[in-house]
Design a protein around this motif. Structure first.
Motif, mmCIF file in Angstrom:
data_model
loop_
_atom_site.group_PDB
_atom_site.id
_atom_site.type_symbol
_atom_site.label_atom_id
_atom_site.label_comp_id
_atom_site.label_asym_id
_atom_site.label_seq_id
_atom_site.Cartn_x
_atom_site.Cartn_y
_atom_site.Cartn_z
ATOM 1 N N UNK A 183 -2.893 2.861 -10.046
ATOM 2 C CA UNK A 183 -1.696 3.613 -10.441
ATOM 3 C C UNK A 183 -0.430 2.822 -10.070
ATOM 4 N N UNK A 184 -0.433 2.190 -8.909
ATOM 5 C CA UNK A 184 0.742 1.407 -8.488
ATOM 6 C C UNK A 184 1.026 0.325 -9.537
ATOM 7 N N UNK A 224 5.704 7.548 -7.835
ATOM 8 C CA UNK A 224 5.567 6.089 -7.700
ATOM 9 C C UNK A 224 6.738 5.395 -8.408
ATOM 10 N N UNK A 225 7.105 5.951 -9.576
ATOM 11 C CA UNK A 225 8.262 5.377 -10.295
ATOM 12 C C UNK A 225 9.526 5.460 -9.416
ATOM 13 N N UNK A 226 9.669 6.581 -8.725
ATOM 14 C CA UNK A 226 10.824 6.718 -7.832
ATOM 15 C C UNK A 226 10.786 5.667 -6.724
ATOM 16 N N UNK A 272 2.180 1.961 -13.042
ATOM 17 C CA UNK A 272 3.567 2.451 -13.026
ATOM 18 C C UNK A 272 4.527 1.259 -12.910
ATOM 19 N N UNK A 273 4.089 0.222 -12.205
ATOM 20 C CA UNK A 273 4.912 -0.993 -12.115
ATOM 21 C C UNK A 273 5.158 -1.577 -13.502
ATOM 22 N N UNK A 274 4.107 -1.607 -14.322
ATOM 23 C CA UNK A 274 4.262 -2.109 -15.702
ATOM 24 C C UNK A 274 5.203 -1.215 -16.495
ATOM 25 N N UNK A 275 5.066 0.092 -16.306
ATOM 26 C CA UNK A 275 5.956 1.028 -17.016
ATOM 27 C C UNK A 275 7.405 0.806 -16.576
ATOM 28 N N UNK A 276 7.589 0.602 -15.287
ATOM 29 C CA UNK A 276 8.946 0.377 -14.772
ATOM 30 C C UNK A 276 9.556 -0.869 -15.433
ATOM 31 N N UNK A 277 8.742 -1.908 -15.569
ATOM 32 C CA UNK A 277 9.242 -3.130 -16.230
ATOM 33 C C UNK A 277 9.646 -2.826 -17.673
ATOM 34 N N UNK A 278 8.829 -2.001 -18.357
ATOM 35 C CA UNK A 278 9.156 -1.663 -19.753
ATOM 36 C C UNK A 278 10.446 -0.851 -19.817
ATOM 37 N N UNK A 279 10.599 0.080 -18.877
ATOM 38 C CA UNK A 279 11.828 0.890 -18.852
ATOM 39 C C UNK A 279 13.044 -0.026 -18.650
ATOM 40 N N UNK A 305 0.873 -1.171 0.000
ATOM 41 C CA UNK A 305 0.000 0.000 0.000
ATOM 42 C C UNK A 305 0.909 1.219 0.000
ATOM 43 N N UNK A 306 0.737 2.089 -1.008
ATOM 44 C CA UNK A 306 1.601 3.270 -1.090
ATOM 45 C C UNK A 306 0.830 4.524 -0.709
#
Ligand SMILES: Cc1cc2nc3c(=O)[nH]c(=O)nc-3n(C[C@H](O)[C@H](O)[C@H](O)COP(=O)(O)OP(=O)(O)OC[C@H]3O[C@@H](n4cnc5c(N)ncnc54)[C@H](O)[C@@H]3O)c2cc1C
Length: 494
Positions: free
Chosen positions: A135-136, A186-188, A139-146, A122-123
């Motif tokens: 959103x968590x 969240x990415x941070x 952004x987690x999916x985006x982080x994986x793509x990055x 929980x953020x």
């Protein structure tokens, strides 16, 4: 005559100048330096092979970076707490099973948060409001793509760089992956979690190696009863001399002399050194002859991370029933998270975990200020948070017995650096977490295996030297029958 007894008077405790006599059929003697899991595993192997072995340990306790504190009235691990790889291939599995310890699995394989699953996090934003789970996840999916894109950056660049630099290249190339506002925070937080795994900041994590670890399968399990029983079981009957800080190792052709603080000397046929990489890097042990350049360079070229825990015990639970409570922020440095031990153990305890520079900065505060600091974070999320009844603060970075939490790859690390650290020098063998094989640095099972391996190499070397090859079969690993049972690993998740 019992060879163990004979050697204890003649060989182990003395000086090089002393007249040392031994019968030709006596078994060799070994000094293990460091009573962490690696040193204890090494000593156990040798003891079970009927070698005369003593362990010299600088602290007043065994376990090293495994430290289970009981002052809360229940076990709280201030060092290692997870079994990384809940599977039978894990070399610690037989002991965990045999001791009847329960594992609380916080993640399965390949989680983007390493040893946690996203579902139980929980953020909260800086105003103390919960970030939506959607959103968590997004952004987690985006982080994986990055991260997937950083692999391409690696392929294009022969020279290593930090993961932070690679992420910045990716975001410049793919503006659609950039996050704004709360999503950026969240990415941070994801980057903060990555830093926690490696115990170092993203600008220090090697692009070349960050995803090259051979993590064992089965996910990650908190040892609910604490790691202490594992250490205690392995240490049973060993001759461990506490408060013996080694200051000098004199490595001769036929024997090694070890000097401890206060000037007392110990002599043996061989030494297994298992002190943390931070101690080696600080040059706090003198070697005679000096370490060869290739070994000294290996010590210099391996990084050491830092991680600290602040454990808070409350009289009641006022937080939600999730495993991780995280705080997002515009920088990964200012993000943070609490591990909710209540979920795994039933005790009202939260453990704040800090890594990298932030972990070092926390150590500059008094324990009280550090506890106050994290309480402010908690109050931001839960304004009605009660005061902790007790708290505990670790200082792995400035503790003179560890000087850091565990090894990490520096950007541009030479390929053979761990092989060089592991390589023996005559009668001096190297164990400890940092020398573990197959990229298991930074783990308890890696440290354990490194100790067993150092003991095997040491035994082989000494027995060959004495011409015992045929008569004495190697006892190659810790007596697992003492732990071996048919019951499976006990895994819980409430
Ligand atoms: C905060 C933290 C969290 C961690 N979390 C996990 C986790 O969840 N799961 C996991 O698998 N791993 C984890 N680890 C890593 C794990 O704890 C280590 O990899 C492992 O315990 C190292 O064991 P070791 O025997 O190699 O070293 P140590 O345990 O450090 O043992 C070395 C011993 O040498 C002694 N020593 C130092 N200098 C001298 C000297 N001059 N003379 C004599 N003795 C000396 C020290 O006191 C120490 O007892 C964590 C570590 C930390 C710090």
């Amino acid at each position: 005559m019992d060879p163990k007894e004979l050697c204890s008077t003649d060989l182990i405790d003395g000086t090089v100048g002393a007249h040392i006599k031994r019968p030709c059929n006596s078994l060799p003697t070994v000094i293990v330096i460091g009573a962490g899991i690696s040193g204890i595993a090494a000593a156990r192997s040798l003891y079970d092979a009927s070698f005369k072995v003593i362990v010299l340990e600088s602290r007043d306790r065994v376990g090293g970076r495994i430290y289970t504190d009981y002052s809360f009235g229940c076990p709280v691990d201030m060092g290692a707490s997870w079994l990384h790889g809940v599977c039978n291939e894990n070399p610690l599995a037989p002991m965990i099973r045999g001791l009847g310890l329960t594992l609380y699995r916080t993640s399965s394989d390949n989680s983007v948060l390493y040893d946690h699953d996203l579902e139980s996090c929980m953020l909260f934003n800086m105003d103390g409001h919960q970030v939506s789970q959607q959103m968590v996840m997004e952004v987690g999916d985006t982080f994986k793509r990055i991260l997937a894109e950083t692999v391409k950056v690696r392929e294009e660049h022969p020279d290593d760089m930090s993961i932070l630099q690679a992420i910045s290249i990716v975001l410049n190339r793919h503006p659609e992956l950039r996050q704004q506002g709360l999503a950026h925070e969240v990415l941070q937080w994801y980057i903060c979690r990555m830093e926690a795994w490696f115990a170092t900041d993203a600008d220090m994590i090697s692009l070349k190696t960050w995803d090259q670890e051979h993590v064992l399968t089965g996910g990650h399990g908190l040892v609910v009863q604490g790691y202490d029983p594992v250490v205690k079981a392995l240490a049973t009957d060993l001759d461990i001399r506490l408060n013996h800080r080694v200051t000098k190792i004199s490595n001769g052709y036929n024997m090694v002399m070890v000097t401890v603080e206060g000037g007392r000397n110990f002599v043996a046929d061989a030494v297994i050194l298992t002190v943390p990489i931070g101690i080696l890097k600080a040059n706090s042990i003198e070697f005679t002859p000096k370490l060869p350049e290739w070994k000294a360079a290996a010590i210099k070229d391996i990084g050491v991370g830092n991680e600290n825990k602040i454990a808070l015990r409350f009289d009641r639970v006022f937080w939600p029933n999730v495993e991780v409570l995280g705080m997002v922020s515009p920088t990964s440095y200012a993000c943070g998270y609490f591990l909710n031990l209540h979920k795994a153990t039933g005790h009202p305890i939260l453990v704040y975990m800090a890594a990298g520079r932030f972990a070092h900065d926390l150590e500059k505060l008094s324990d009280e200020s550090a506890a106050d600091f994290v309480m402010q974070k908690l109050k931001n999320m839960f304004p009605h948070a009660s005061k902790p009844v007790q708290y505990l603060v670790s200082h792995w970075g400035r503790d003179p017995n560890s000087l850091g939490c565990y090894a990490c790859d520096l950007v541009g690390k030479p390929d053979d650096v761990y092989e060089r650290l592991r390589a023996p020098l005559g009668n001096l063998f190297f164990g400890g977490e940092a020398v573990s094989m197959d990229d298991h640095q930074g783990s308890v099972h890696g440290a354990y295996s490194a100790g067993v391996m150092a003991a095997e190499n040491c035994q082989r070397h000494l027995l060959q030297k004495q011409g015992h090859r045929e008569n004495l079969p190697l006892v190659s690993s810790v007596r697992h029958e003492m732990f071996e049972t048919s019951i499976p690993l006990q895994i819980s998740r409430m």
